[in-house]
Design a protein around this motif. Structure first.
Motif, PDB file in Angstrom:
ATOM      1  N   ASN A  23      -9.295  -2.622  14.573  1.00  0.00           N
ATOM      2  CA  ASN A  23      -9.104  -1.181  15.179  1.00  0.00           C
ATOM      3  C   ASN A  23      -6.912  -1.508  15.204  1.00  0.00           C
ATOM      4  O   ASN A  23      -7.261  -0.080  14.620  1.00  0.00           O
ATOM      5  N   ILE A  24      -6.454  -1.523  15.001  1.00  0.00           N
ATOM      6  CA  ILE A  24      -5.301  -2.347  15.771  1.00  0.00           C
ATOM      7  C   ILE A  24      -4.472  -1.975  13.842  1.00  0.00           C
ATOM      8  O   ILE A  24      -4.236  -1.259  13.576  1.00  0.00           O
ATOM      9  N   VAL A  25      -5.163  -2.728  12.963  1.00  0.00           N
ATOM     10  CA  VAL A  25      -4.644  -2.717  12.276  1.00  0.00           C
ATOM     11  C   VAL A  25      -5.008  -1.284  11.411  1.00  0.00           C
ATOM     12  O   VAL A  25      -3.933  -0.641  10.303  1.00  0.00           O
ATOM     13  N   VAL A  26      -6.411  -0.995  11.054  1.00  0.00           N
ATOM     14  CA  VAL A  26      -6.687   0.713  10.756  1.00  0.00           C
ATOM     15  C   VAL A  26      -6.110   1.362  11.637  1.00  0.00           C
ATOM     16  O   VAL A  26      -5.117   2.383  10.414  1.00  0.00           O
ATOM     17  N   SER A  27      -5.619   1.442  12.968  1.00  0.00           N
ATOM     18  CA  SER A  27      -4.624   2.646  13.093  1.00  0.00           C
ATOM     19  C   SER A  27      -3.217   2.584  13.029  1.00  0.00           C
ATOM     20  O   SER A  27      -2.170   3.296  12.103  1.00  0.00           O
ATOM     21  N   LEU A  28      -2.852   0.928  12.793  1.00  0.00           N
ATOM     22  CA  LEU A  28      -1.236   1.158  11.830  1.00  0.00           C
ATOM     23  C   LEU A  28      -1.339   1.170  10.716  1.00  0.00           C
ATOM     24  O   LEU A  28       0.254   2.013  10.250  1.00  0.00           O
ATOM     25  N   GLU A  29      -2.010   1.081  10.216  1.00  0.00           N
ATOM     26  CA  GLU A  29      -2.621   1.160   8.271  1.00  0.00           C
ATOM     27  C   GLU A  29      -2.216   2.653   8.439  1.00  0.00           C
ATOM     28  O   GLU A  29      -1.198   3.514   7.599  1.00  0.00           O
ATOM     29  N   PHE A  30      -3.104   3.151   9.092  1.00  0.00           N
ATOM     30  CA  PHE A  30      -3.108   5.016   8.912  1.00  0.00           C
ATOM     31  C   PHE A  30      -1.415   5.333   9.596  1.00  0.00           C
ATOM     32  O   PHE A  30      -0.933   6.369   8.453  1.00  0.00           O
ATOM     33  N   MET A  31      -0.676   5.626   9.951  1.00  0.00           N
ATOM     34  CA  MET A  31       0.182   5.150  10.397  1.00  0.00           C
ATOM     35  C   MET A  31       1.669   5.349   9.684  1.00  0.00           C
ATOM     36  O   MET A  31       2.347   5.989   9.781  1.00  0.00           O
ATOM     37  N   MET A  32       1.521   4.213   9.693  1.00  0.00           N
ATOM     38  CA  MET A  32       2.649   3.518   8.373  1.00  0.00           C
ATOM     39  C   MET A  32       2.913   4.504   7.225  1.00  0.00           C
ATOM     40  O   MET A  32       3.626   4.919   6.742  1.00  0.00           O
ATOM     41  N   LYS A  33       1.272   4.558   6.948  1.00  0.00           N
ATOM     42  CA  LYS A  33       0.929   4.887   5.526  1.00  0.00           C
ATOM     43  C   LYS A  33       1.517   6.889   5.469  1.00  0.00           C
ATOM     44  O   LYS A  33       2.505   7.246   4.598  1.00  0.00           O
ATOM     45  N   ARG A  34       0.790   6.987   6.701  1.00  0.00           N
ATOM     46  CA  ARG A  34       1.510   8.727   6.830  1.00  0.00           C
ATOM     47  C   ARG A  34       2.535   8.392   6.301  1.00  0.00           C
ATOM     48  O   ARG A  34       3.635   9.709   6.680  1.00  0.00           O
ATOM     49  N   GLU A  35       3.484   7.845   7.144  1.00  0.00           N
ATOM     50  CA  GLU A  35       4.936   8.383   7.713  1.00  0.00           C
ATOM     51  C   GLU A  35       5.978   7.913   6.025  1.00  0.00           C
ATOM     52  O   GLU A  35       6.788   7.020   5.564  1.00  0.00           O
ATOM     53  N   GLY A  36       4.991   7.457   4.978  1.00  0.00           N
ATOM     54  CA  GLY A  36       5.702   7.200   3.684  1.00  0.00           C
ATOM     55  C   GLY A  36       5.821   5.357   3.450  1.00  0.00           C
ATOM     56  O   GLY A  36       6.151   5.506   2.298  1.00  0.00           O
ATOM     57  N   PHE A  37       5.166   4.828   4.565  1.00  0.00           N
ATOM     58  CA  PHE A  37       5.445   3.338   3.539  1.00  0.00           C
ATOM     59  C   PHE A  37       4.512   2.446   2.895  1.00  0.00           C
ATOM     60  O   PHE A  37       3.425   3.020   3.044  1.00  0.00           O
ATOM     61  N   GLU A  38       5.211   1.948   1.980  1.00  0.00           N
ATOM     62  CA  GLU A  38       3.742   0.746   1.146  1.00  0.00           C
ATOM     63  C   GLU A  38       3.418  -0.157   2.265  1.00  0.00           C
ATOM     64  O   GLU A  38       4.328  -0.660   2.409  1.00  0.00           O
ATOM     65  N   VAL A  39       2.449   0.098   2.645  1.00  0.00           N
ATOM     66  CA  VAL A  39       1.677  -0.821   3.605  1.00  0.00           C
ATOM     67  C   VAL A  39       0.589  -2.629   2.968  1.00  0.00           C
ATOM     68  O   VAL A  39      -0.324  -1.391   2.310  1.00  0.00           O
ATOM     69  N   LEU A  40       1.261  -3.215   3.447  1.00  0.00           N
ATOM     70  CA  LEU A  40       0.115  -4.437   2.733  1.00  0.00           C
ATOM     71  C   LEU A  40      -0.781  -4.808   3.926  1.00  0.00           C
ATOM     72  O   LEU A  40      -0.204  -5.243   5.421  1.00  0.00           O
ATOM     73  N   VAL A  41      -1.957  -5.482   3.864  1.00  0.00           N
ATOM     74  CA  VAL A  41      -2.176  -6.520   5.550  1.00  0.00           C
ATOM     75  C   VAL A  41      -3.005  -7.544   5.089  1.00  0.00           C
ATOM     76  O   VAL A  41      -3.606  -8.179   3.745  1.00  0.00           O
ATOM     77  N   ALA A  42      -2.980  -8.496   6.151  1.00  0.00           N
ATOM     78  CA  ALA A  42      -3.184  -9.666   6.548  1.00  0.00           C
ATOM     79  C   ALA A  42      -3.707 -10.317   7.667  1.00  0.00           C
ATOM     80  O   ALA A  42      -3.291  -9.358   8.195  1.00  0.00           O
ATOM     81  N   ARG A  43      -4.802 -10.884   7.579  1.00  0.00           N
ATOM     82  CA  ARG A  43      -5.884 -10.763   8.775  1.00  0.00           C
ATOM     83  C   ARG A  43      -6.118 -11.844   8.868  1.00  0.00           C
ATOM     84  O   ARG A  43      -6.452 -12.265  10.851  1.00  0.00           O
ATOM     85  N   ASP A  44      -5.384 -13.029   8.644  1.00  0.00           N
ATOM     86  CA  ASP A  44      -5.020 -14.503   9.456  1.00  0.00           C
ATOM     87  C   ASP A  44      -3.061 -14.778   9.128  1.00  0.00           C
ATOM     88  O   ASP A  44      -2.509 -14.513   7.748  1.00  0.00           O
ATOM     89  N   GLY A  45      -2.751 -15.503  10.090  1.00  0.00           N
ATOM     90  CA  GLY A  45      -1.563 -16.330   9.420  1.00  0.00           C
ATOM     91  C   GLY A  45      -1.311 -16.686   8.332  1.00  0.00           C
ATOM     92  O   GLY A  45      -0.379 -16.595   8.070  1.00  0.00           O
ATOM     93  N   ARG A  46      -2.060 -17.690   7.524  1.00  0.00           N
ATOM     94  CA  ARG A  46      -2.198 -18.204   6.521  1.00  0.00           C
ATOM     95  C   ARG A  46      -1.525 -17.559   5.230  1.00  0.00           C
ATOM     96  O   ARG A  46      -0.947 -16.950   4.715  1.00  0.00           O
TER      97      ARG A  46
END
Length: 155
Positions: A23-46
């Motif tokens: 839920n946090i990833v989806v929310s942040l990804e939407f907001m960052m993309k809307r602001e024009g950032f290129e967004v990458l996602v990682a689901r764990d530390g490694r």
């Protein structure tokens, strides 16, 4: 006759969201993309550390507690790696005790944000950090003229 060139489009700054909470990833990804950032996602530390080393994002939104490798450990590894140590890091965590904040800052985080947080405030903080980082890089290299807008910041 010389053909007119179209203005160069500014490159969007890369932002990595490293969090295991969907839920946090989806929310942040939407907001960052809307602001024009290129967004990458990682689901764990490694995966986050690998993405940082491979993609060289300008900023990482890094959860402190993730599977595989903690955000604190990722942060320390980034700061120890000359190729990526200048990456801006914002720790995102539910751990709000002073000792946890001290650990995050001690690991090298540029900012420490506790959950729950306002996504709007976080987006503004990201913009402010990147603008400050861009200005510092320009001063260090002497590449930006007075009043010149950073080329890698979204409008």
């Amino acid at each position: 006759m010389i053909p007119e060139l179209a203005p160069a489009k500014a490159c969007a700054a890369k932002v990595l969201i490293a969090d295991d909470e969907p839920n946090i990833v989806v929310s942040l990804e939407f907001m960052m993309k809307r602001e024009g950032f290129e967004v990458l996602v990682a689901r764990d530390g490694r995966a986050a550390l690998e993405a940082i080393r491979r993609e060289h994002p300008r900023l990482v939104l890094l959860d402190a507690t993730m599977p595989g490798m903690s955000g604190f450990d990722v942060c320390e590894a980034v700061r120890a790696d000359a190729d990526v140590r200048s990456t801006c890091i914002v720790m995102l965590t539910a751990k709000g005790r002073e000792t946890d904040m001290a650990r995050g800052v001690g690991a090298g985080a540029d900012a420490y944000v506790t959950k729950p947080f306002s996504t709007r405030d976080l987006v503004q903080q990201v913009k402010d950090m990147l603008a400050k980082d861009t200005a510092a890089r320009a001063l260090a290299t002497g590449s930006a003229g007075a009043g010149e807008l950073p080329k890698d910041m979204p409008a």
